[in-house]
Design an enzyme around this catalytic site. Structure first.
Site, PDB file in Angstrom:
ATOM      1  N   HIS A   1       0.783  -1.625   0.345  1.00  0.00           N
ATOM      2  CA  HIS A   1       0.238  -0.029  -0.186  1.00  0.00           C
ATOM      3  C   HIS A   1       0.648   1.794  -0.022  1.00  0.00           C
ATOM      4  O   HIS A   1       0.234   2.634   0.139  1.00  0.00           O
ATOM      5  CB  HIS A   1      -0.413  -0.168   1.467  1.00  0.00           C
ATOM      6  CG  HIS A   1      -2.423  -0.839   1.032  1.00  0.00           C
ATOM      7  ND1 HIS A   1      -2.450  -1.171   0.086  1.00  0.00           N
ATOM      8  CD2 HIS A   1      -2.058  -1.723   2.337  1.00  0.00           C
ATOM      9  CE1 HIS A   1      -3.719  -2.500   0.723  1.00  0.00           C
ATOM     10  NE2 HIS A   1      -3.270  -3.240   1.632  1.00  0.00           N
TER      11      HIS A   1
ATOM     12  N   ASP B   1      -4.436 -13.024   3.458  1.00  0.00           N
ATOM     13  CA  ASP B   1      -5.534 -12.667   3.829  1.00  0.00           C
ATOM     14  C   ASP B   1      -7.365 -12.914   3.428  1.00  0.00           C
ATOM     15  O   ASP B   1      -8.180 -12.198   3.775  1.00  0.00           O
ATOM     16  CB  ASP B   1      -5.353 -10.656   4.504  1.00  0.00           C
ATOM     17  CG  ASP B   1      -4.943 -10.224   4.077  1.00  0.00           C
ATOM     18  OD1 ASP B   1      -4.450 -10.881   2.355  1.00  0.00           O
ATOM     19  OD2 ASP B   1      -4.513  -9.021   3.286  1.00  0.00           O
TER      20      ASP B   1
ATOM     21  N   HIS C   1      -6.000  -7.958   0.094  1.00  0.00           N
ATOM     22  CA  HIS C   1      -6.337  -5.509  -0.442  1.00  0.00           C
ATOM     23  C   HIS C   1      -5.521  -5.857  -2.007  1.00  0.00           C
ATOM     24  O   HIS C   1      -4.825  -5.722  -2.462  1.00  0.00           O
ATOM     25  CB  HIS C   1      -5.907  -5.314   0.268  1.00  0.00           C
ATOM     26  CG  HIS C   1      -7.202  -5.402   2.130  1.00  0.00           C
ATOM     27  ND1 HIS C   1      -6.034  -6.330   2.799  1.00  0.00           N
ATOM     28  CD2 HIS C   1      -7.814  -4.903   2.454  1.00  0.00           C
ATOM     29  CE1 HIS C   1      -6.657  -6.747   3.882  1.00  0.00           C
ATOM     30  NE2 HIS C   1      -8.187  -5.254   3.577  1.00  0.00           N
TER      31      HIS C   1
ATOM     32  N   ASP D   1      -2.751 -10.924  -1.859  1.00  0.00           N
ATOM     33  CA  ASP D   1      -3.332 -10.407  -0.973  1.00  0.00           C
ATOM     34  C   ASP D   1      -5.087  -9.748  -0.833  1.00  0.00           C
ATOM     35  O   ASP D   1      -4.894  -9.783  -1.921  1.00  0.00           O
ATOM     36  CB  ASP D   1      -2.576  -8.733  -0.397  1.00  0.00           C
ATOM     37  CG  ASP D   1      -2.937  -8.654   0.998  1.00  0.00           C
ATOM     38  OD1 ASP D   1      -2.024  -8.847   1.812  1.00  0.00           O
ATOM     39  OD2 ASP D   1      -3.635  -7.795   0.897  1.00  0.00           O
TER      40      ASP D   1
HETATM   41 ZN    ZN Z   1      -3.727  -7.265   2.921  1.00  0.00          ZN
END
Ligand code: ZN
Length: 285
Positions: free
Chosen positions: A77, A199, A114, A112
């Site tokens: 991120h 995740d 996200h 991931d």
């Molecule tokens: Zn994540």
């Protein structure tokens, strides 16, 4: 090993790097709603960003190792001038910058849950870097739609697979066969860097996808079909259920070694997940 400052500055602005160093030296605190740094975070971030370049050298020198970097903080991120989502420096983008400066073609595979908004931004207009991300969508950080495909010099080098809530291993297997592997074969990377968050696991408390540990092993094994020998580097990203991470990392490593669980979980993904795969297939043609 701490990252070379010149390599770090290929990805992050000098003003951001210096501000982060001062922030940590003064004791740290919150950088945004969910990103916190303490004094020791500075050294940890330098080492996390330096781990990829270090293992590149080991592998280029003929090392025969499975490169799994259990680094903290995570990185995908982090933006050029902003910490975000637990991430300070973009570890995978730093390694990609080092490799492309040497003339290599780099594929980043981000599983991931996200979307790696920071990584996507940092490689957006770079035709030497392919970024493929499968993630829950809409979900934090809200980026990662199919129509985000890269800048004018690199159209099609960003491939986003935005899966709806409830997506499970059956759709990930379809995605691997119909999207991920064809795109990788067409791009012909010299290196594959994996942003390996765990995740998307069914037990993870932060997200709503339903992968099992063997699904990660199967994706890892698939990557070995398209990567040159000893040219996969895996970076730990998110993952918030310790037992799920433990089992999933183990399956990932077994996948790279070809000793993974080949079991097929039940077909339970929502129909929307397969519609995403079909839309992507059409847009990639
Ligand atoms: Zn994540």
């Amino acid at each position: 090993m701490r990252v070379d400052p010149d390599v770090l500055e290929a990805v992050h602005t000098r003003s951001y790097i210096e501000a982060l160093e001062r922030f940590c030296a003064s004791g740290g605190g919150p950088l945004d709603a969910d990103t916190v740094a303490v004094e020791a975070s500075w050294d940890a971030a330098l080492r996390a960003a330096g781990a990829g370049p270090q293992v590149v050298r080991m592998l280029e020198d003929g090392g025969d190792v499975t490169a799994f970097l259990a680094v903290r903080p995570p990185g995908h991120h982090a933006r050029a001038a902003q910490a975000m989502g637990f991430c300070l420096f973009n570890n995978v983008a730093v390694t990609a910058a080092l490799l492309t400066a040497e003339g290599s073609r780099v594929a980043i595979v981000d599983w991931d849950v996200h979307h790696g908004n920071g990584t996507q931004e940092l490689v957006w207009n770079n035709p030497e870097v392919l970024y493929v991300s499968a993630h829950q969508h809409p979900f934090y950080p809200m980026t990662g739609g199919i129509d985000e495909r890269g800048g004018p010099a690199a159209d099609g080098t960003i491939v986003n697979v935005p899966f709806p809530s409830g997506t499970a291993g059956d759709a990930y297997r379809e995605m691997t066969g119909r999207v991920l592997l064809p795109v990788l074969r067409s791009f012909q990377p010299d290196w594959i860097l994996v942003s390996a968050g765990f995740d998307a696991h069914a037990d993870d408390p932060l997200a709503d996808l339903r992968l099992e540990s063997q699904d990660y092993g199967q994706m890892a094994a698939a990557l070995t079909e398209v990567a040159p020998p000893n040219r996969i580097i895996t970076f730990l990203e998110g993952g918030y259920h310790l037992a799920a991470i433990t089992a999933s990392v183990s399956e990932t490593l077994r996948g790279y070694a070809g000793r993974h669980d080949r079991g097929q979980g039940p077909a339970v993904s929502p129909v929307g997940a397969f519609e995403v795969i079909s839309r992507l297939e059409r847009s990639l043609r």
